[in-house]
Design a protein around this motif. Structure first.
Motif, PDB file in Angstrom:
ATOM      1  N   ASP A   1     -82.049  37.697   5.565  1.00 51.36           N
ATOM      2  CA  ASP A   1     -81.377  38.375   4.454  1.00 51.36           C
ATOM      3  C   ASP A   1     -79.928  38.741   4.773  1.00 51.36           C
ATOM      4  OD1 ASP A   1     -83.566  38.090   2.928  1.00 51.36           O
ATOM      5  OD2 ASP A   1     -84.329  40.128   3.261  1.00 51.36           O
ATOM      6  N   ASN A   2     -79.651  38.973   6.081  1.00 53.89           N
ATOM      7  CA  ASN A   2     -78.294  39.364   6.438  1.00 53.89           C
ATOM      8  C   ASN A   2     -77.272  38.275   6.129  1.00 53.89           C
ATOM      9  OD1 ASN A   2     -79.120  41.830   7.363  1.00 53.89           O
ATOM     10  ND2 ASN A   2     -79.427  41.119   9.488  1.00 53.89           N
ATOM     11  N   ASP A   3     -77.755  37.038   6.087  1.00 56.15           N
ATOM     12  CA  ASP A   3     -76.844  35.921   5.832  1.00 56.15           C
ATOM     13  C   ASP A   3     -76.771  35.547   4.357  1.00 56.15           C
ATOM     14  OD1 ASP A   3     -75.983  35.566   8.375  1.00 56.15           O
ATOM     15  OD2 ASP A   3     -77.570  34.143   8.907  1.00 56.15           O
ATOM     16  N   ARG A   4     -77.624  36.136   3.555  1.00 59.92           N
ATOM     17  CA  ARG A   4     -77.735  35.703   2.163  1.00 59.92           C
ATOM     18  C   ARG A   4     -76.395  35.804   1.419  1.00 59.92           C
ATOM     19  NH1 ARG A   4     -80.111  32.110   0.149  1.00 59.92           N
ATOM     20  NH2 ARG A   4     -81.930  32.711   1.356  1.00 59.92           N
ATOM     21  N   GLY A   5     -75.700  36.920   1.605  1.00 63.63           N
ATOM     22  CA  GLY A   5     -74.416  37.097   0.919  1.00 63.63           C
ATOM     23  C   GLY A   5     -73.410  36.042   1.334  1.00 63.63           C
ATOM     24  N   ALA A   6     -73.368  35.763   2.643  1.00 60.23           N
ATOM     25  CA  ALA A   6     -72.422  34.750   3.135  1.00 60.23           C
ATOM     26  C   ALA A   6     -72.766  33.376   2.574  1.00 60.23           C
ATOM     27  CB  ALA A   6     -72.449  34.722   4.665  1.00 60.23           C
ATOM     28  N   LEU A   7     -74.073  33.090   2.505  1.00 57.09           N
ATOM     29  CA  LEU A   7     -74.481  31.787   1.956  1.00 57.09           C
ATOM     30  C   LEU A   7     -74.139  31.679   0.476  1.00 57.09           C
ATOM     31  CD1 LEU A   7     -77.892  31.197   3.714  1.00 57.09           C
ATOM     32  CD2 LEU A   7     -75.796  29.872   3.965  1.00 57.09           C
ATOM     33  N   ASP A   8     -74.355  32.791  -0.240  1.00 52.89           N
ATOM     34  CA  ASP A   8     -73.990  32.788  -1.664  1.00 52.89           C
ATOM     35  C   ASP A   8     -72.503  32.514  -1.824  1.00 52.89           C
ATOM     36  OD1 ASP A   8     -76.542  33.268  -2.408  1.00 52.89           O
ATOM     37  OD2 ASP A   8     -76.281  35.422  -2.758  1.00 52.89           O
TER      38      ASP A   8
END
Lengths: 197, 241
Positions: B6-13
Motif C-alpha cells: 500500500d505504501n507504493d500505491r500513491g507512487a504507482l498511481d
C-alpha cells in the motif's frame, strides 16, 4: 467488452460478418494505434501500420483459434510483427527520442510548456528502459492489455512479463523521481515531476 | 501489480497518470485518422466477404500433376488458399488505388456496389463517398496531379448522379443532399480559383449545380412549400394543401 462478447464477434467475423469485424476494430483500434505510435517515428507510419495490422488480421482471422491465445494477444502479436517488419526495411523504428520533440498543441502556452516538459521526461525515462521492459510498459499501459495478453503478444511466460514490468516500473520511478508516498492519493501529489539530481 | 504494498500505491498511481497523459498527448490518433482506417479496412472486409461467397466458382480443382496433393481436402484447401491470396492481393491493390491509377475506377465501382440497400444507410454511404471524392480531388490538386484530379472529379460527378437518383422525394433527404452538394460546390469553386486551367473542376461544378437545381425541383414537386437555397422565398404563402 467482455470475453464472451469478443469471442462471439470473432466467430461472426470469421464467418464473413463485416459489421462484427467493425466492432472488433472499434474495440482495438485506439490501443493498437497507441502501441504502434509509441514505436514508430512518423504519425503517418502509425496510421499505415495500424491499417496494415487490421488488414492482416482480416486475412488471418479464419485461421485464428481462441484456444490457448487470447484474441488481444494475437492481434498485438500481429502489430508487433508488423512493426518489426517495418523496422527491418526502414531502419528507423523506435521513436521515443523523437517523440520528445512532438508538439502537444491542445493546452495554453504555460500549461503546454509544463505538460511538454513532463511528457518529455516520461519519453526519456521510457527510452532508458531495455527493449523488453519498454515493450511491456507499452502493451500494459498504452495498449491496456492484461499480463496474460502481453505474454501472448510477446511470446513469453506470464511470470517473465511480471518481472519485466516490475523492473520497468522501478526504473521509471527512479528516472522520474517518483518516491513512495504511503497511502497518499495520487490527486494530492504535486502537478509536476521533480527529476532527481 | 499486486507485488506492490500500500505504501507504493500513491507512487504507482502517479506513474500511471503520467504514462496515461503521455499516451493521450503523444500517441493518440489525430483527427479523422481512425475513421479513415476504418473505412479502408471495412471496405476490404466487405470485398473479402463478397469474394468468399463467389469462391466456389473460382476454386476449380487444378489439373493433376506430379505436385498434386492426393487428399481432396488438401486440394480444396490449396485452391481455396490460392483464390484467397489472389483475391486479397488484388483487393489490396484496388483499395489502395489513388485517383488516376490503374485500379482507381475499379475501386470506385466496388465502393458504389457495396453501398447498402436501405435508403438512409445508402444515402449516408453516398455522402461518405462524395466527401472522399472531394478530399481526393483536393489532395490531387495539392500535389499538382492533374490526371488524379480529373479522375477524382469524374468519380465525384458519377457519385453525384447516383446519389441524386437514390435520394427519392423525401423533403428532408433532398434538403440534406442539397446542402452537402452546396458545400462541395463551394470547395470546388475555391479549387477553380486556385487552378483556373483545370476544366475538370468546371465540369464538376456544373454537375453539382445541376444536381442542386434538380433536387430543388424535386423538392418543390414533392412538397410545394419546400424552400431551398434562397429560392422560392415567395412560395408557400397562404393556406397549405
Amino acid at each position: 467488452m467482455d470475453d464472451e462478447t469478443l469471442d462471439r464477434l470473432v466467430a461472426e467475423a470469421q464467418r464473413g460478418n463485416t459489421a462484427a469485424f467493425g466492432r472488433i476494430f472499434d474495440e482495438f483500434a485506439v490501443p493498437i494505434h497507441r502501441f504502434i505510435a509509441s514505436r514508430v517515428n512518423r504519425p503517418s507510419d502509425a496510421e499505415d501500420l495500424t491499417q496494415l495490422v487490421f488488414v492482416k488480421a482480416l486475412e488471418a482471422l479464419p485461421r485464428y483459434e481462441a484456444r490457448g491465445i487470447p484474441f488481444g494477444g494475437w492481434l498485438f502479436r500481429l502489430a508487433r510483427n508488423a512493426i518489426i517488419d517495418q523496422s527491418r526495411t526502414r531502419r528507423d523504428h523506435l521513436s521515443l527520442v523523437t517523440a520528445v520533440t512532438r508538439a502537444t498543441e491542445e493546452a495554453g502556452p504555460e500549461a503546454m510548456a509544463t505538460l511538454r516538459d513532463d511528457l518529455d521526461r516520461v519519453a526519456r525515462a521510457l527510452a532508458d528502459l531495455t527493449d523488453d521492459q519498454r515493450e511491456v510498459i507499452e502493451l500494459r499501459f498504452f495498449a491496456g492489455l492484461s499480463v496474460y495478453e502481453v505474454a501472448a503478444a510477446m511470446g513469453r511466460q506470464e511470470g517473465t512479463v511480471r518481472g519485466l514490468q516490475f523492473r520497468a516500473i522501478a526504473a521509471l520511478r527512479r528516472s522520474l523521481g517518483i518516491e513512495s508516498v504511503g497511502s497518499m492519493p495520487a490527486s494530492a501529489q504535486p502537478a509536476t515531476v521533480e527529476v532527481r539530481a | 501489480m499486486s507485488a506492490y504494498d500500500d505504501n507504493d500505491r500513491g507512487a504507482l498511481d502517479r506513474l500511471e497518470d503520467l504514462l496515461d497523459a503521455y499516451a493521450d498527448a503523444r500517441l493518440m490518433p489525430r483527427g479523422p485518422v481512425l475513421s479513415r482506417i476504418r473505412a479502408n479496412v471495412l471496405a476490404q472486409a466487405a470485398l473479402a466477404s463478397a469474394a468468399a461467397i463467389r469462391r466456389p466458382v473460382l476454386a476449380e480443382p487444378p489439373p493433376p500433376s506430379r505436385w498434386a496433393v492426393s487428399s481432396p481436402f488438401h486440394r480444396r484447401a490449396l485452391a481455396f488458399g490460392f483464390a484467397a491470396m489472389l483475391t486479397i492481393g488484388t483487393s489490396a491493390a484496388v483499395f489502395a488505388a489513388p485517383p488516376g491509377s490503374l485500379f482507381y475506377n475499379a475501386r470506385v465501382y466496388i465502393e458504389t456496389l457495396a453501398l447498402p440497400a436501405q435508403v438512409d444507410a445508402r444515402l449516408a454511404g453516398h455522402e461518405q463517398l462524395l466527401t472522399e471524392r472531394i478530399a481526393e480531388a483536393e489532395a490531387a490538386a495539392g500535389r499538382g496531379d492533374a490526371p488524379g484530379l480529373a479522375a477524382a472529379l469524374a468519380a465525384y460527378q458519377a457519385e453525384v448522379d447516383a446519389a441524386t437518383a437514390d435520394v427519392g422525394n423525401d423533403v428532408a433527404r433532398l434538403a440534406h443532399l442539397e446542402e452537402m452538394l452546396a458545400k462541395h460546390t463551394a470547395v470546388l469553386t475555391t479549387l477553380a480559383t486556385e487552378l483556373p486551367e483545370q476544366s475538370s473542376i468546371e465540369h464538376a461544378i456544373d454537375t453539382s449545380s445541376k444536381a442542386i437545381a434538380n433536387l430543388q425541383a424535386k423538392g418543390s414537386r414533392a412538397h410545394p412549400t419546400h424552400v431551398t437555397g434562397g429560392q422560392g422565398q415567395d412560395q408557400g404563402h397562404g393556406p397549405q394543401h
